[in-house]
Scaffold this active site. Sequence first.
Site, PDB file in Angstrom:
ATOM      1  N   ASP A  86       0.851  -1.177   0.000  1.00 42.64           N
ATOM      2  CA  ASP A  86       0.000   0.000   0.000  1.00 42.64           C
ATOM      3  C   ASP A  86       0.901   1.246   0.000  1.00 42.64           C
ATOM      4  O   ASP A  86       1.367   1.663  -1.053  1.00 42.64           O
ATOM      5  CB  ASP A  86      -0.850  -0.121   1.271  1.00 42.64           C
TER       6      ASP A  86
ATOM      7  N   PHE B  17     -10.377   0.324  -0.249  1.00 35.66           N
ATOM      8  CA  PHE B  17     -10.066  -0.607   0.835  1.00 35.66           C
ATOM      9  C   PHE B  17     -10.763  -1.931   0.538  1.00 35.66           C
ATOM     10  O   PHE B  17     -11.959  -1.957   0.264  1.00 35.66           O
ATOM     11  CB  PHE B  17     -10.538  -0.047   2.179  1.00 35.66           C
TER      12      PHE B  17
ATOM     13  N   ASP C 153      -7.994  -8.180   6.155  1.00 35.57           N
ATOM     14  CA  ASP C 153      -9.047  -8.025   7.161  1.00 35.57           C
ATOM     15  C   ASP C 153      -9.453  -6.573   7.354  1.00 35.57           C
ATOM     16  O   ASP C 153      -8.732  -5.652   6.968  1.00 35.57           O
ATOM     17  CB  ASP C 153      -8.555  -8.568   8.508  1.00 35.57           C
TER      18      ASP C 153
HETATM   19  P1  IMP Z   1       1.868  -0.499   3.832  1.00 31.91           P
HETATM   20  O1  IMP Z   1       2.264  -0.899   2.439  1.00 31.91           O
HETATM   21  O2  IMP Z   1       3.009  -0.292   4.762  1.00 31.91           O
HETATM   22  O3  IMP Z   1       0.920   0.671   3.828  1.00 31.91           O
HETATM   23  O4  IMP Z   1       1.112  -1.643   4.593  1.00 31.91           O
HETATM   24  C1  IMP Z   1       0.332  -2.544   4.012  1.00 31.91           C
HETATM   25  C2  IMP Z   1      -0.419  -3.245   5.138  1.00 31.91           C
HETATM   26  O5  IMP Z   1      -1.588  -2.484   5.486  1.00 31.91           O
HETATM   27  C3  IMP Z   1      -0.911  -4.571   4.619  1.00 31.91           C
HETATM   28  O6  IMP Z   1      -0.030  -5.601   4.947  1.00 31.91           O
HETATM   29  C4  IMP Z   1      -2.263  -4.705   5.280  1.00 31.91           C
HETATM   30  O7  IMP Z   1      -2.124  -5.336   6.535  1.00 31.91           O
HETATM   31  C5  IMP Z   1      -2.743  -3.282   5.488  1.00 31.91           C
HETATM   32  N1  IMP Z   1      -3.638  -2.828   4.391  1.00 31.91           N
HETATM   33  C6  IMP Z   1      -3.351  -1.902   3.469  1.00 31.91           C
HETATM   34  N2  IMP Z   1      -4.377  -1.729   2.594  1.00 31.91           N
HETATM   35  C7  IMP Z   1      -5.332  -2.590   2.976  1.00 31.91           C
HETATM   36  C8  IMP Z   1      -6.653  -2.913   2.432  1.00 31.91           C
HETATM   37  O8  IMP Z   1      -7.152  -2.383   1.417  1.00 31.91           O
HETATM   38  N3  IMP Z   1      -7.331  -3.871   3.123  1.00 31.91           N
HETATM   39  C9  IMP Z   1      -6.840  -4.504   4.226  1.00 31.91           C
HETATM   40  N4  IMP Z   1      -5.624  -4.243   4.746  1.00 31.91           N
HETATM   41  C10 IMP Z   1      -4.879  -3.298   4.125  1.00 31.91           C
END
Ligand code: IMP
Length: 190
Positions: free
Chosen positions: A100, A149, A156
Amino acid sequence: MIESKLGERVFSTPDIQQRVQEVAHHISADYSGKRPLLISILRGAAYFTMDLTRHLTIPFDLDFMSLSSFKTGFKKIEIDKDVSEEMANRDVLIVEDIIDTGLTLNFLFRVMEKRFPASIAACTFLDCPERRFIEVPVKYSCFKIPDIFVVGYGLDFRGDYRNLMEVSTLFDPSGRSTQILKQMGKGGTK
Ligand code: IMP
Ligand code: MG
């Protein structure tokens, strides 16, 4: 019923299964003659990891890592559970549920680089480039998603919906997710 809070289907079970198999074949071809160390990031990537590894045709080792993150102005990420396997001289492949902002993957790269792996790459079920804060190399991804999302297939919302076999949005009264999905030619299903 928790299902009543779901929005629209984004990826169906057959689409997911087919795409996971394709990615597993790419990984098997790229790591042919090697024995990669797959590091699955708990808990979200657990479902994806199981399906992905079932389709690998190369030998591999599997380990797990669990992270926690806190939002205190900025995002602070820590290791909850570390791997048991040695990473030195291994071809490490991180397996994630979704990339993300990229902050989690960036953290993982920085931690793992200090352990002298032979190579390090990332494989994710979903990739959301629009929400990226920091550039991170994502070698394998099953699907790209827009800025919505989603839940299911390991992902989850407050602990719910991980076990859904398909990927859906949450019910969004503003209609924003529906609009974005429509532009992609998706949605309209429950
Ligand atoms: P980031 O890339 O550090 O923002 O983190 C990604 C983490 O955020 C993932 O491993 C998920 O646990 C959580 N996450 C990000 N987007 C979503 C979504 O759309 N649905 C559910 N969890 C999400
Ligand atoms: Mg996660």
